[in-house]
Design an enzyme around this catalytic site. Sequence first.
Site, PDB file in Angstrom:
ATOM      1  N   HIS A 123       0.808  -1.227   0.000  1.00 32.21           N
ATOM      2  CA  HIS A 123       0.000   0.000   0.000  1.00 32.21           C
ATOM      3  C   HIS A 123       0.835   1.269   0.000  1.00 32.21           C
ATOM      4  O   HIS A 123       0.355   2.321  -0.397  1.00 32.21           O
ATOM      5  CB  HIS A 123      -0.937  -0.031   1.204  1.00 32.21           C
ATOM      6  N   ASP A 182      -2.416   5.429   4.286  1.00 28.81           N
ATOM      7  CA  ASP A 182      -3.003   4.140   4.699  1.00 28.81           C
ATOM      8  C   ASP A 182      -2.493   3.705   6.078  1.00 28.81           C
ATOM      9  O   ASP A 182      -3.097   2.854   6.723  1.00 28.81           O
ATOM     10  CB  ASP A 182      -2.673   3.042   3.676  1.00 28.81           C
ATOM     11  N   TRP A 217      -3.211 -10.586  -9.390  1.00 30.12           N
ATOM     12  CA  TRP A 217      -4.212  -9.666  -8.834  1.00 30.12           C
ATOM     13  C   TRP A 217      -5.047  -9.255 -10.052  1.00 30.12           C
ATOM     14  O   TRP A 217      -4.520  -8.533 -10.918  1.00 30.12           O
ATOM     15  CB  TRP A 217      -3.554  -8.422  -8.304  1.00 30.12           C
ATOM     16  N   TYR A 255      -7.901  -7.108 -11.367  1.00 29.03           N
ATOM     17  CA  TYR A 255      -8.799  -6.012 -10.988  1.00 29.03           C
ATOM     18  C   TYR A 255      -9.297  -5.267 -12.234  1.00 29.03           C
ATOM     19  O   TYR A 255      -8.637  -4.316 -12.685  1.00 29.03           O
ATOM     20  CB  TYR A 255      -8.067  -5.000 -10.088  1.00 29.03           C
ATOM     21  N   LYS A 293      -6.067 -13.302  -6.986  1.00 33.01           N
ATOM     22  CA  LYS A 293      -6.631 -12.444  -5.970  1.00 33.01           C
ATOM     23  C   LYS A 293      -7.683 -11.587  -6.660  1.00 33.01           C
ATOM     24  O   LYS A 293      -7.365 -10.838  -7.593  1.00 33.01           O
ATOM     25  CB  LYS A 293      -5.480 -11.592  -5.430  1.00 33.01           C
ATOM     26  N   ILE A 294      -8.937 -11.737  -6.225  1.00 27.51           N
ATOM     27  CA  ILE A 294     -10.014 -10.969  -6.854  1.00 27.51           C
ATOM     28  C   ILE A 294     -10.864 -10.319  -5.770  1.00 27.51           C
ATOM     29  O   ILE A 294     -10.827 -10.719  -4.610  1.00 27.51           O
ATOM     30  CB  ILE A 294     -10.903 -11.860  -7.772  1.00 27.51           C
ATOM     31  N   LYS A 295     -11.641  -9.320  -6.173  1.00 29.84           N
ATOM     32  CA  LYS A 295     -12.467  -8.591  -5.197  1.00 29.84           C
ATOM     33  C   LYS A 295     -13.739  -9.380  -4.896  1.00 29.84           C
ATOM     34  O   LYS A 295     -14.191 -10.179  -5.721  1.00 29.84           O
ATOM     35  CB  LYS A 295     -12.807  -7.209  -5.747  1.00 29.84           C
ATOM     36  N   SER A 327      -9.581 -10.424  -2.137  1.00 25.67           N
ATOM     37  CA  SER A 327      -8.844  -9.206  -1.832  1.00 25.67           C
ATOM     38  C   SER A 327      -9.631  -8.436  -0.774  1.00 25.67           C
ATOM     39  O   SER A 327     -10.825  -8.204  -0.936  1.00 25.67           O
ATOM     40  CB  SER A 327      -8.747  -8.407  -3.132  1.00 25.67           C
ATOM     41  N   GLY A 354      -9.900  -5.239   0.567  1.00 16.74           N
ATOM     42  CA  GLY A 354     -10.621  -3.976   0.383  1.00 16.74           C
ATOM     43  C   GLY A 354     -10.428  -3.028   1.556  1.00 16.74           C
ATOM     44  O   GLY A 354      -9.741  -3.338   2.530  1.00 16.74           O
ATOM     45  N   ARG A 367      -5.441  -3.832   4.596  1.00 12.95           N
ATOM     46  CA  ARG A 367      -5.991  -2.808   5.479  1.00 12.95           C
ATOM     47  C   ARG A 367      -6.926  -3.342   6.553  1.00 12.95           C
ATOM     48  O   ARG A 367      -6.942  -2.831   7.667  1.00 12.95           O
ATOM     49  CB  ARG A 367      -6.714  -1.744   4.630  1.00 12.95           C
TER      50      ARG A 367
HETATM   51  P1  FBP Z   1      -6.403  -4.611   0.882  1.00 15.83           P
HETATM   52  O1  FBP Z   1      -6.793  -5.881   1.581  1.00 15.83           O
HETATM   53  O2  FBP Z   1      -5.941  -3.571   1.831  1.00 15.83           O
HETATM   54  O3  FBP Z   1      -7.516  -4.140  -0.039  1.00 15.83           O
HETATM   55  O4  FBP Z   1      -5.150  -4.973  -0.022  1.00 15.83           O
HETATM   56  C1  FBP Z   1      -5.298  -5.741  -1.174  1.00 15.83           C
HETATM   57  C2  FBP Z   1      -4.688  -5.051  -2.360  1.00 15.83           C
HETATM   58  O5  FBP Z   1      -4.750  -5.830  -3.520  1.00 15.83           O
HETATM   59  C3  FBP Z   1      -3.249  -4.613  -2.123  1.00 15.83           C
HETATM   60  O6  FBP Z   1      -2.351  -5.619  -2.458  1.00 15.83           O
HETATM   61  C4  FBP Z   1      -3.152  -3.381  -2.942  1.00 15.83           C
HETATM   62  O7  FBP Z   1      -2.265  -2.450  -2.438  1.00 15.83           O
HETATM   63  C5  FBP Z   1      -4.509  -2.813  -2.886  1.00 15.83           C
HETATM   64  O8  FBP Z   1      -5.403  -3.860  -2.625  1.00 15.83           O
HETATM   65  C6  FBP Z   1      -4.873  -2.138  -4.170  1.00 15.83           C
HETATM   66  O9  FBP Z   1      -6.216  -1.816  -4.147  1.00 15.83           O
HETATM   67  P2  FBP Z   1      -6.846  -0.785  -5.129  1.00 15.83           P
HETATM   68  O10 FBP Z   1      -6.098  -0.860  -6.428  1.00 15.83           O
HETATM   69  O11 FBP Z   1      -8.265  -1.235  -5.266  1.00 15.83           O
HETATM   70  O12 FBP Z   1      -6.736   0.542  -4.484  1.00 15.83           O
END
Ligand code: FBP
Length: 265
Positions: free
Chosen positions: A25, A33, A144, A146, A177-179, A202, A204, A232
């Site tokens: 982060h 963060d 990851w 996204y 790793k997905i949302k 993931s 969030g 987080r």
């Molecule tokens: P969190 O659990 O804090 O969401 O972290 C997962 C993650 O994939 C981190 O590896 C990355 O820094 C962050 O989310 C990126 O999230 P976004 O691109 O949605 O801001």
Amino acid sequence: MTGLIEKFLKIFARRGRSIILAYDHGIEHGPTDFLDNPDSADPGYILKLAREAGFDGVVFQRGIAEKYYDGSVPLIVKLNGKTNLYNGEPISVANCTVEEAVSLGASAVGYTIYPGSGYEWKMFEELARIKRDAVRFDIPLIVWSYPRGGKVTNETAPEIVAYAARVALELGADAMKIKYTGDPKTFAWAVKVAGKVPVLMSGGPKTKTEEEFLRQVEGVLEAGAIGIAVGRNVWQRRDALKFARVLAEMVYEGKKVTEVLGEVR
Ligand code: FBP
């Protein structure tokens, strides 16, 4: 290359399920963060947290791995990253090679793609090169996935999350790793279309209440995910270790929210 899936499971899902502590982060969002729990600005604190909670791994960028990694928890080196200061079409490019990640002590490498972005082709090309190196170095590749930019209006819409999962499978991920879609039924479809590839949720942004996040975790496990890769929602809490241990009870011991809730209230 199902061998690399097995390798991922052997290292990062020793107890059949997985919790990975994400900590990239500092580049992705910046030091704001860390304000909720200032201890979290220190990568040493993150390593200790992962170790004491008995988590399966930590995710670091190369610089953090180089300066702080002590071998006490399996390491995933995140090969690409971007800042929050960038305001253009979503793109994240590699700042580290697979070979360098291995020399830093990585047991897996991670790479983010933004399917839907006008630059998806660039990330797909780079991922293909990384995949070849990952096979050569015999190291699992965690994607990851996204979706972002282009036609994507809601990153957590069920059809978008399922698409993200399928793209990661198609491009050679050994884990992904997905949302979360917010609902176990729709997330189960994403897990299904991910095929043989283990799915991690993931985390969030930190949820308002602990219960809210625990319900998400229960939902993704019910949907068939192998576990969570969370940042987080663990280290932004001031009682991070206590919360991490509760997550471990749910993920590794299969406890339900109702059984652990008393521990976080
Ligand atoms: P969190 O659990 O804090 O969401 O972290 C997962 C993650 O994939 C981190 O590896 C990355 O820094 C962050 O989310 C990126 O999230 P976004 O691109 O949605 O801001």
